[in-house]
Design a protein around this motif. Structure first.
Motif, mmCIF file in Angstrom:
data_model
loop_
_atom_site.group_PDB
_atom_site.id
_atom_site.type_symbol
_atom_site.label_atom_id
_atom_site.label_comp_id
_atom_site.label_asym_id
_atom_site.label_seq_id
_atom_site.Cartn_x
_atom_site.Cartn_y
_atom_site.Cartn_z
ATOM 1 N N GLN A 56 -1.282 13.438 -12.363
ATOM 2 C CA GLN A 56 -1.292 14.838 -12.879
ATOM 3 C C GLN A 56 -2.532 15.147 -13.804
ATOM 4 N N GLU A 57 -2.953 14.288 -14.594
ATOM 5 C CA GLU A 57 -4.245 14.353 -15.400
ATOM 6 C C GLU A 57 -5.402 14.161 -14.497
ATOM 7 N N ALA A 58 -5.234 13.230 -13.700
ATOM 8 C CA ALA A 58 -6.376 13.074 -12.777
ATOM 9 C C ALA A 58 -6.924 14.055 -11.883
ATOM 10 N N ALA A 59 -5.694 15.017 -11.325
ATOM 11 C CA ALA A 59 -5.986 15.969 -10.660
ATOM 12 C C ALA A 59 -6.559 17.102 -11.705
ATOM 13 N N SER A 60 -6.017 17.276 -12.704
ATOM 14 C CA SER A 60 -6.341 18.612 -13.602
ATOM 15 C C SER A 60 -7.905 18.259 -14.051
ATOM 16 N N THR A 61 -8.390 16.993 -14.206
ATOM 17 C CA THR A 61 -9.799 16.836 -14.884
ATOM 18 C C THR A 61 -10.533 16.548 -13.696
ATOM 19 N N GLY A 62 -10.370 16.603 -12.575
ATOM 20 C CA GLY A 62 -10.961 16.290 -11.389
ATOM 21 C C GLY A 62 -11.778 14.496 -11.226
ATOM 22 N N GLN A 63 -10.800 13.839 -11.712
ATOM 23 C CA GLN A 63 -11.334 12.202 -11.860
ATOM 24 C C GLN A 63 -10.612 11.604 -10.667
ATOM 25 N N TRP A 64 -11.011 11.902 -9.564
ATOM 26 C CA TRP A 64 -10.107 11.728 -8.203
ATOM 27 C C TRP A 64 -10.296 10.024 -8.161
ATOM 28 N N TRP A 65 -11.267 9.039 -8.611
ATOM 29 C CA TRP A 65 -11.496 7.917 -8.395
ATOM 30 C C TRP A 65 -10.253 7.251 -9.185
ATOM 31 N N TRP A 66 -9.750 7.750 -9.964
ATOM 32 C CA TRP A 66 -8.703 6.993 -10.800
ATOM 33 C C TRP A 66 -7.429 6.968 -10.067
ATOM 34 N N VAL A 67 -7.307 8.151 -9.211
ATOM 35 C CA VAL A 67 -6.350 8.164 -8.247
ATOM 36 C C VAL A 67 -5.925 7.162 -7.338
ATOM 37 N N VAL A 68 -7.446 6.818 -6.621
ATOM 38 C CA VAL A 68 -7.278 5.744 -5.711
ATOM 39 C C VAL A 68 -7.226 4.201 -6.576
ATOM 40 N N VAL A 69 -7.519 4.002 -7.752
ATOM 41 C CA VAL A 69 -7.307 2.822 -8.666
ATOM 42 C C VAL A 69 -5.891 2.699 -8.906
ATOM 43 N N LEU A 70 -5.123 3.927 -8.997
ATOM 44 C CA LEU A 70 -3.846 4.048 -9.535
ATOM 45 C C LEU A 70 -2.784 3.598 -7.991
ATOM 46 N N GLN A 71 -3.453 4.021 -6.779
ATOM 47 C CA GLN A 71 -2.472 3.798 -5.767
ATOM 48 C C GLN A 71 -2.774 2.192 -5.154
ATOM 49 N N VAL A 72 -4.252 2.004 -5.234
ATOM 50 C CA VAL A 72 -4.380 0.439 -4.785
ATOM 51 C C VAL A 72 -3.703 -0.565 -5.786
ATOM 52 N N GLY A 73 -3.502 -0.041 -7.251
ATOM 53 C CA GLY A 73 -2.997 -0.806 -8.004
ATOM 54 C C GLY A 73 -1.491 -1.049 -7.724
ATOM 55 N N ALA A 74 -0.710 0.057 -7.443
ATOM 56 C CA ALA A 74 0.669 0.080 -7.044
ATOM 57 C C ALA A 74 0.571 -0.638 -5.852
ATOM 58 N N MET A 75 -0.003 -0.707 -4.805
ATOM 59 C CA MET A 75 0.179 -1.600 -3.680
ATOM 60 C C MET A 75 -0.315 -3.151 -4.135
ATOM 61 N N PHE A 76 -1.084 -3.643 -4.623
ATOM 62 C CA PHE A 76 -1.261 -4.936 -5.313
ATOM 63 C C PHE A 76 0.130 -5.222 -6.083
ATOM 64 N N THR A 77 0.629 -4.575 -6.905
ATOM 65 C CA THR A 77 1.849 -4.899 -7.363
ATOM 66 C C THR A 77 2.980 -4.833 -6.498
ATOM 67 N N THR A 78 3.188 -4.278 -5.473
ATOM 68 C CA THR A 78 4.104 -4.447 -4.550
ATOM 69 C C THR A 78 3.750 -5.720 -3.911
ATOM 70 N N ALA A 79 2.434 -5.989 -3.621
ATOM 71 C CA ALA A 79 2.382 -7.322 -2.798
ATOM 72 C C ALA A 79 2.747 -8.515 -3.212
ATOM 73 N N TYR A 80 2.700 -8.670 -4.646
ATOM 74 C CA TYR A 80 3.052 -10.062 -5.181
ATOM 75 C C TYR A 80 4.495 -9.955 -5.590
ATOM 76 N N VAL A 81 5.104 -8.797 -5.666
ATOM 77 C CA VAL A 81 6.513 -8.788 -5.648
ATOM 78 C C VAL A 81 7.231 -9.038 -4.448
ATOM 79 N N VAL A 82 6.800 -8.442 -3.178
ATOM 80 C CA VAL A 82 7.244 -8.676 -1.902
ATOM 81 C C VAL A 82 7.148 -10.164 -1.442
#
Length: 573
Positions: free
Chosen positions: A401-427
Motif C-alpha cells: 500500500q505504501e509503495a502504491a501511494s508513493t509511486g515506488q513501483w520498483w519496491w513492489v517488484v522486490v517484494l514479490q520476487v522476495g516472496a518467491m525466493f522465500t517460497t523456493a527454499y521452503v518448498v
C-alpha cells in the motif's frame, strides 16, 4: 525497569548459587519476565510512552528509560522466543558430566544476559545507554555461538567478535560527534536539537554503518553463516531470531527518533537497495546449500534484507522518515521473523539430533519419523512466505500500500520476487522431507516431545500474528487486516508458490526427489538448458558471496558505505 532487573538478577543469583541450580533459576526467571513483558504491553497501550528516570534525575543530567508501542512489542516477542528456546533447550543443556555441566551453566547464563541486554536496548532512552547494551549483547552472543568449543566454532565466534567490534567503534565515533555538537545523547532532546549540518551527516553515516555490520546486512555479512554453521540449534535460534534485531531496533531509533528532521530519502533508497541485494544473494546461495542449517542461515540473510525495504516506503514528500504504517510493517516483519526463524532453527536441531545429519538430499522420509519437527519447520516457512494470517503477510500488505501511494513501483517488484525466493527454499526442503524413502529410517536419538512442541508453538505464533489487534501499539490502519484476506492476496500467494517452485527447480543444483519418475524427466526436459544456466548463475553468485565474506572485501565495503551514506545525506539536505 523490572524487565531489566529480573534477567540481570537471575544472572547474579546463578553465579551465587552455582551451576547446579542455574537451570532452575532460569525457569523461575523466564515466566516472571514473560509476565512483565505482557504487563508492559497492556500498560503502554493505555499510556505511551512509559518513562522511568534513574535516580529521579531528568535528562540531560540523568538517564531515562522509555517504553513506547515499539518497545512493548519487541519486549513481548523477545520474552516469547526466550521462553520457547528455554523449553526446547532444557533437555539438551542439562548438567550431567563435568564438561556438560560447564556448557549448561554457560548457556543459561548467556541466555539471561542476552535477554537483559535486549530489554535495555528496547527501553533505552539515550544513545550511550544503547551502546552499552549493544556491547553487552555482543559479548553474550559471541560465546553462545562457540558453546561446543570446537576449533571451527571458536574461529567463527572470533570472526563475529572482531567484525562486531568494528561496528561498535563506528557507532561510538558517531555518538561522540553528536555529543560534541549538542551536549546530550538523550533521544528526545536530540530529536528537537539535531539540524542539518556536516557533523550530523558524518555521525549518521558512521552510526548507521556500524549498526549494519552488527545486523549482518549484505554486503557486511561475513560473520553470519560461519557463526550459525557450528552453533547449537538453540544458540542459532537466539542469534537469528533476536540478536540481530537489537542493532536493527537501534537503527530505527536513530533514523525515526533522533534524526527525523533530516531528509533521508537518498540514504533510505541505498539501504533498501542493499536489502534487495541481500534478498537475492541470500536466497540464491541458500538454494545451493547442502546442509539444512546453512540453508536456514542464508535465509536469515535474505530476511534481514526484507526489513530494510521499509526505509524508502516510510519517507514523506520532503524525504523525511515518518513513523507511520511503513515503520509498523517493519516491526511486524521483524517480530514475525523472530518467531518463525527461531522455530525453524529449533526444528532443524531436532532433525539433526534424530538423523545424525542435516543433509537436505538425505531428508527423504523424515516427515514420517519426525512429523512435529517437519510441521514446525513448514509452519515457520509458511509464515515467512506471507501466508495469511501471518505477521509477514500483514507487513507485506502494508508495504504494498505504501509503495502504491508513493509511486515506488520498483519496491513492489522486490517484494514479490522476495516472496518467491522465500517460497523456493521452503518448498525445496519440504519436497525432500515429504518424499518417500527407499529404506527404513532409524533415529539416532529420540527427542523429548516438549522440544518439538516448543518449536511448533513458536511457528504457530508467527503464523497467527496477523490476527492480533496491533492498533493500540503500532500505527496500523484498521482496514488493512481485511484486505490481507482478500482475493488479491490469495492470488499473490498462489503466484509466489508457483514462482517459488520454479525457482527451486531452476537454482538448486541437487537432484530433486521426483527425478526418478520418467514423467517428471519428460516434463523438465524442455527447461533443462535454462536450469543449467541458472545453476551456473547461482554458482557465480555463491563465489561472489565467498569474496564478499573475506576480511579485505568486507573492510572496503565498510569504508565505502560510510562515505556513500555521508555523501547521500549531505546531497539530500
Amino acid at each position: 525497569m523490572l524487565s531489566i532487573i529480573v534477567p540481570v538478577g537471575g544472572v547474579l543469583l546463578a553465579f551465587v548459587l552455582g551451576d547446579r541450580h542455574v537451570r532452575q533459576i532460569a525457569f523461575a526467571v523466564i515466566p516472571l519476565g514473560l509476565a512483565i513483558a505482557g504487563a508492559v504491553v497492556v500498560t503502554s497501550a493505555q499510556t505511551s510512552p512509559l518513562v522511568y528516570l534513574l535516580g529521579a534525575w531528568p535528562p540531560p543530567l540523568g538517564v531515562a528509560l522509555r517504553a513506547d508501542g515499539l518497545s512493548a512489542v519487541m519486549l513481548a516477542i523477545t520474552a516469547v522466543v526466550i521462553c520457547a528456546v528455554a523449553v526446547s533447550a532444557a533437555p539438551v543443556f542439562r548438567p550431567a558430566a563435568a564438561d556438560a555441566q560447564r556448557t549448561s551453566f554457560a548457556f543459561w547464563i548467556l541466555l539471561l544476559a542476552i535477554w537483559a541486554a535486549l530489554n535495555i536496548i528496547f527501553v533505552g532512552g539515550d544513545l550511550f545507554t544503547l551502546y552499552v547494551a549493544l556491547e553487552l549483547l555482543t559479548f553474550a552472543a559471541v560465546p553462545m555461538a562457540s558453546l561446543e568449543g570446537r576449533a571451527e566454532t571458536v574461529q567463527a565466534a572470533l570472526r563475529y567478535l572482531l567484525f562486531a567490534l568494528l561496528g561498535s567503534v563506528l557507532y561510538l565515533l558517531g555518538t561522540a560527534l553528536l555529543y560534541g555538537l549538542y551536549g546530550t545523547l538523550d533521544i528526545m532532546l536530540l530529536s528537537h536539537r539535531v539540524r542539518a549540518e556536516p557533523g550530523v551527516y558524518v555521525a549518521a553515516a558512521l552510526m548507521t554503518t556500524g549498526l549494519l555490520a552488527k545486523t549482518a546486512l549484505f554486503p557486511l555479512h561475513l560473520w553470519l553463516p560461519p557463526a550459525h554453521a557450528g552453533a547449537p540449534a538453540a544458540a542459532s535460534a537466539i542469534l537469528s531470531g533476536l540478536v540481530v534485531k537489537g542493532s536493527f531496533f537501534i537503527l530505527l531509533r536513530l533514523w525515526f527518533n533522533v534524526l527525523p528532521g533530516l531528509s533521508g530519502f537518498a540514504a533510505a533508497q541505498l539501504l533498501a537497495a542493499l536489502g534487495a541485494g541481500a534478498i537475492v544473494v541470500g536466497s540464491v546461495v541458500a538454494l545451493r546449500q547442502e546442509r539444512l542449517k546453512l540453508l536456514v542461515a542464508y535465509s536469515t540473510l535474505a530476511q534481514i534484507g526484507y526489513l530494510f525495504l521499509m526505509f524508502p516506503l516510510a519517507a514523506n514528500a520532503s524525504g523525511r522518515l515518518e513513523s507511520g504504517s511503513a515503520l509498523a510493517a517493519g516491526v511486524l516483519q521483524a517480530i514475525s521473523h523472530a518467531a518463525a526463524k527461531a522455530a525453524m532453527f529449533l526444528a532443524v536441531g531436532s532433525i539433526y539430533a534424530g538423523l545424525g545429519h542435516d543433509r537436505i538430499t538425505g531428508l527423504s522420509g523424515v516427515a514420517r519419523v519426525l512429523p512435529i519437527s517437519v510441521l514446525a519447520f513448514a509452519i515457520g516457512g509458511f509464515a515467512l512466505m506471507g501466508v495469511q494470517p501471518g505477521g509477514a503477510a500483514l507487513a507485506k500488505e502494508l508495504w504494498l500500500q505504501e509503495a502504491a501511494s508513493t509511486g515506488q513501483w520498483w519496491w513492489v517488484v522486490v517484494l514479490q520476487v522476495g516472496a518467491m525466493f522465500t517460497t523456493a527454499y521452503v518448498v525445496l526442503v519440504l519436497a525432500h522431507a515429504l518424499a518417500p524413502s527407499d529404506q527404513r529410517i532409524s533415529l539416532v536419538r529420540t527427542s523429548p516431545p516438549g522440544r518439538d512442541l516448543a518449536a511448533l508453538a513458536l511457528a504457530t505464533c508467527s503464523l497467527l500474528l496477523g490476527l492480533v489487534p496491533w492498533e493500540a501499539c503500532l500505527p496500523i490502519p484498521p482496514d488493512v487486516t481485511a484486505k490481507s484476506f482478500g482475493i488479491d492476496a490469495l492470488a499473490e500467494l498462489l503466484l509466489s508458490v508457483l514462482g517459488g517452485a520454479a525457482l527451486a527447480i531452476l537454482f538448486s543444483p541437487w537432484a530433486h526427489p521426483p527425478n526418478s519418475s520418467d514423467a517428471w524427466k519428460q516434463l523438465t526436459r524442455p527447461i533443462e538448458p535454462l536450469r543449467r544456466t541458472c545453476v551456473e548463475l547461482g554458482s557465480l553468485v555463491e563465489r561472489g558471496d565467498g569474496v564478499l565474506r573475506q576480511w579485505s572485501t568486507a573492510g572496503i565495503c565498510l569504508l565505502l558505505l560510510v562515505l556513500t551514506l555521508a555523501a547521500l545525506t549531505y546531497a539530500a539536505n
